[in-house]
Design an enzyme around this catalytic site. Sequence first.
Site, PDB file in Angstrom:
ATOM      1  N   LYS A 173      -1.693  -3.753  -7.415  1.00 36.82           N
ATOM      2  CA  LYS A 173      -0.524  -2.940  -7.064  1.00 36.82           C
ATOM      3  C   LYS A 173      -1.031  -1.543  -6.792  1.00 36.82           C
ATOM      4  CE  LYS A 173       3.918  -3.911  -7.460  1.00 36.82           C
ATOM      5  NZ  LYS A 173       4.346  -5.230  -7.056  1.00 36.82           N
TER       6      LYS A 173
HETATM    7  N1  GLU Z   1       5.651  -6.197  -3.853  1.00 36.85           N
HETATM    8  C1  GLU Z   1       6.006  -7.576  -3.884  1.00 36.85           C
HETATM    9  C2  GLU Z   1       5.912  -8.123  -5.298  1.00 36.85           C
HETATM   10  O1  GLU Z   1       6.031  -7.397  -6.256  1.00 36.85           O
HETATM   11  C3  GLU Z   1       5.251  -8.386  -2.841  1.00 36.85           C
HETATM   12  C4  GLU Z   1       3.758  -8.430  -2.973  1.00 36.85           C
HETATM   13  C5  GLU Z   1       3.078  -9.069  -1.798  1.00 36.85           C
HETATM   14  O2  GLU Z   1       3.727  -9.577  -0.918  1.00 36.85           O
HETATM   15  O3  GLU Z   1       1.830  -9.060  -1.790  1.00 36.85           O
HETATM   16  O4  GLU Z   1       5.784  -9.302  -5.518  1.00 36.85           O
END
Ligand code: GLU
Length: 409
Positions: free
Chosen positions: A97
């Site tokens: 993240k």
């Molecule tokens: N931000 C989204 C999540 O928390 C998507 C992550 C992604 O598609 O890599 O799952």
Amino acid sequence: MARSQFNSVADYLQIPDGHRDRLLYPKRAITISVPINMDNGEMAVFQGYRVQHHLTLGPTKGGTRFAPNVDIGEVSALAIWMSWKCALAGLPYGGAKGGITVDVNSLSRRELEALSRRYMQEMIPFVGPHIDVMAPDMGTNEQVMAWFMDTYSMYQGRTVNEIVTGKPVSSGGTEGRREATGLGVAHLIFRSMERLQLKPSDSTAVIQGFGNVGSFAAIELARQGVKIIGASDHTSCYFDKRGLDVNAMVEYAARNGSLKGFSNELAFDPAQLLVQPCDILVPAAIERVIDADVAAKLQCRILAEAANGPTTPDADAVLDQRRKEIFVIPDILCNSGGVIVSYFEWVQDLQQLFWGKSEVLTRLRGLLDDAFSRVMERVEKDDISHRTAAMAIGVDKVAKAKATRGLFP
Ligand code: GLU
């Protein structure tokens, strides 16, 4: 929260102490300063982050969040959750993240573009299609992903679509990604309703958060006959026992940037929204909105955690006591539709072979059904909570992969 959830799952899985640290601590935690020229002629420096949790199963994967409260701790927890989410869904990724501490509403479009591009430029030494693949999260969208992809590509001297997911379809994105998380949330709600023998046309839902995830979930629930009686975003909150006009709300939010001013008569106290009687409660906004106090007051039958980390460990203890009353769809399962379709986007970009929307959504439902069934089997086998079961499947997969690969050198 991520640590205490992990420790209780590690107890259940009887993971030895030394192995716990290796599973929990992020492999890499990157902090950067991101300078940009502001429209007023001043230079401003923003703090940016990226945490890559583990590299055991493949590249790391996860969103990039632009929000005022982003810090290294929040990003680390979100990266850890991404690991269990990807492992539960069977995707060949570790979790990651990233984010920037910024209020996007205070930026002009030019400033947002400059910030997005400079963030990606600073990250170039640490990311790659087989190293770490970014995606949208709170405060970012398809346009930001297009700027990320373009910036990375300009440095490589060729178009590298597979460096990020969640791009516009016109720039190597996939059909179905925009709605994937919300549709996935709705799909799992319907699967849960089948188990509980609840009929959509007799059911009501409350949605907290009306961004990409909450709005698509609301549209799909309403389309299949569920009455949406409450909905809110960060600006305002509405409630109507007779049912809200979800499509009008989505159109209003698209035109005005938020739900602010949608209706005077239906305005409602946001502090009371989560505890209203309803069949389905969907927290689709931020972390930690359900603490022990709120958990004790919930009056829903299904708690569908569309946000990441909406429920605190104290609240979990309360929900454990109320296991017979409230059916929890834990976040790492509930919102996994987004990263599942991100995986499909990455696969299509690597192959340069693109699928139609129905193929994407059929495959999405297949992976969700599979993960849902495995969680339910584990719940029934070991009489544990839905969250413990979902996390145990994810943690176990990573632990086994680490054990069979061994420790280098
Ligand atoms: N931000 C989204 C999540 O928390 C998507 C992550 C992604 O598609 O890599 O799952």
